[in-house]
Design an enzyme around this catalytic site. Sequence first.
Site, mmCIF file in Angstrom:
data_model
loop_
_atom_site.group_PDB
_atom_site.id
_atom_site.type_symbol
_atom_site.label_atom_id
_atom_site.label_comp_id
_atom_site.label_asym_id
_atom_site.label_seq_id
_atom_site.Cartn_x
_atom_site.Cartn_y
_atom_site.Cartn_z
ATOM 1 N N GLU A 264 0.898 -1.171 0.000
ATOM 2 C CA GLU A 264 0.000 0.000 0.000
ATOM 3 C C GLU A 264 0.922 1.204 0.000
ATOM 4 O O GLU A 264 1.512 1.548 1.020
ATOM 5 C CB GLU A 264 -0.917 -0.048 1.216
ATOM 6 C CG GLU A 264 -2.090 0.916 1.128
ATOM 7 C CD GLU A 264 -1.768 2.274 1.710
ATOM 8 O OE1 GLU A 264 -1.522 3.203 0.895
ATOM 9 O OE2 GLU A 264 -1.758 2.425 2.932
ATOM 10 N N CYS A 298 -1.885 9.132 3.035
ATOM 11 C CA CYS A 298 -1.679 8.716 1.643
ATOM 12 C C CYS A 298 -2.909 8.976 0.789
ATOM 13 O O CYS A 298 -2.797 9.161 -0.426
ATOM 14 C CB CYS A 298 -1.294 7.247 1.588
ATOM 15 S SG CYS A 298 -2.501 6.139 2.362
#
Length: 510
Positions: A264, A298
């Site tokens: 990720e 993010c």
Amino acid sequence: MSYKVPFELKNPDLLKYDSYVHGEWVKAKSGKTFEVVDPGSDKAWAACPDNAAEDVDNAIQSSHKAFQEYKVLNPRKRAELILAWHHLITENKDDLAKILTYETGKPLAESHGELTYSLGFTWWFAGEAERIQGAIQTPSAPNRRMFVVKQPIGVAVALVPWNFPIAMILRKAGAAFAAGCTMVVKPSPETPLTCLSLAYLASKAGFAPGVFNVLTTSLENTPPLSEAMILHPLTKKVTFTGSTRVGKLVAGLCARNLKKSTLELGGNCPFIVFDDANLDQALEQFMALKWRHAGQACITANRLYVQAGVYDKFTQMLVERTSKLKMGHGGEEGTTLGPVTTPRGLVKAQAQAEDAVKLGAKMVLGTGKAEKNSTEEEGAGKGQGVGGYFMSPVVLTGMTSDMLMAKEETFAPVAGLFKFDTEEEVVKRANETSMGLASYAFTKNVDRMWRMLENLEAGMIGLNTGNSSAAESPFGGIKESGYGKESGKDVAVREYLIEKTGTFTIEGQY
């Protein structure tokens, strides 16, 4: 050296300073330690073992040994253990939030928010433990039956970031424990104490020694320690959350022995506001998404595209709301914008803001400079108390695609507005990035909404919605934002399983 904890806890036993291996609190073999620094003051308040590659084998061997028993534990018992852990984390939520604030810098209210979000994973994966199912069917060949069984893959290594350390650990460990895997976690050097607290609570919940091990380390030792953990022959699965640059290195190490991995990685997420959008709704979602943890997420809105017809109005609304944020130490009452977590984050933010202004952007809010020049003072970032890592929120207009902020992830309280005219134009510009983590679109045109879902290149699309991350929702990106999914029904646990196909031939009539 002695350290003073700058807050009080209801349960002081939560604070552990040593690594956790096979049910014991252990030092690094070298005896070395590194300091934990409060981003709001630049003061060191704790120290943890600076583990190196030589410390890895004991931890992996421990988890491999524990795996031999944990893998055959029935799903109901695994679910009960995860739920017991969930309840202990809930009971200690206030204390964990304080530790989190003094490690990351985020306001206390946001730390409580992370705990609430994180607990969704332990609750969800407790249920997922009993939802792992195989399959059986009658194949085309006569007198045969074909079946698929699913089994835990083995020891998993988790490399977690500092921006949401509790959430990332529970999202990874919850899925691993539900599947029947054991795990060794390497927390970020900035946030080791929250991870150690979770390990302590896992032991109290009844997880056997070795099921959940933790190795802390400094920034300098992170690369060799991580490499040793990944390449260890008993490591069967690696899960990493962090930058795309480091993710590529992790993928390369996993590829050497074809180890299963979930990555990720970074995002460069577009946030699109059309003329027909509910501007109040769009602004509310943007404020929560962009300024949370000083822009250090993010999935934060990285590029704000606003259609020409509402560009000036939305800019005014954004500046007015953002100017009301109260910057301060995360532990102070009323703070709504804390410091960034590392001084190097301020250096990058300043460079991006300066680049945008140089190329024609207009700074309509903020200075684009670190408060008190803390990044330039001798000792900054080394726990010497030269001042926290603060930057007042910045809003820039007149952004263009040749600016650094259009090309790079902005992990700081800096927002830039890009003007666009047509849907086709903005989709093209939104997709002009190597990243593909999340995208957001605000419009009341139902047909356009569907086109946005189909045409935006990202693993997660928010439609009149900002942050949509939840335990029941698959989380993960495409392109250089990584591969694999965390959370969601079936998909997250599947990352920690192997599948075996069995074919059985039957004799006689039936």
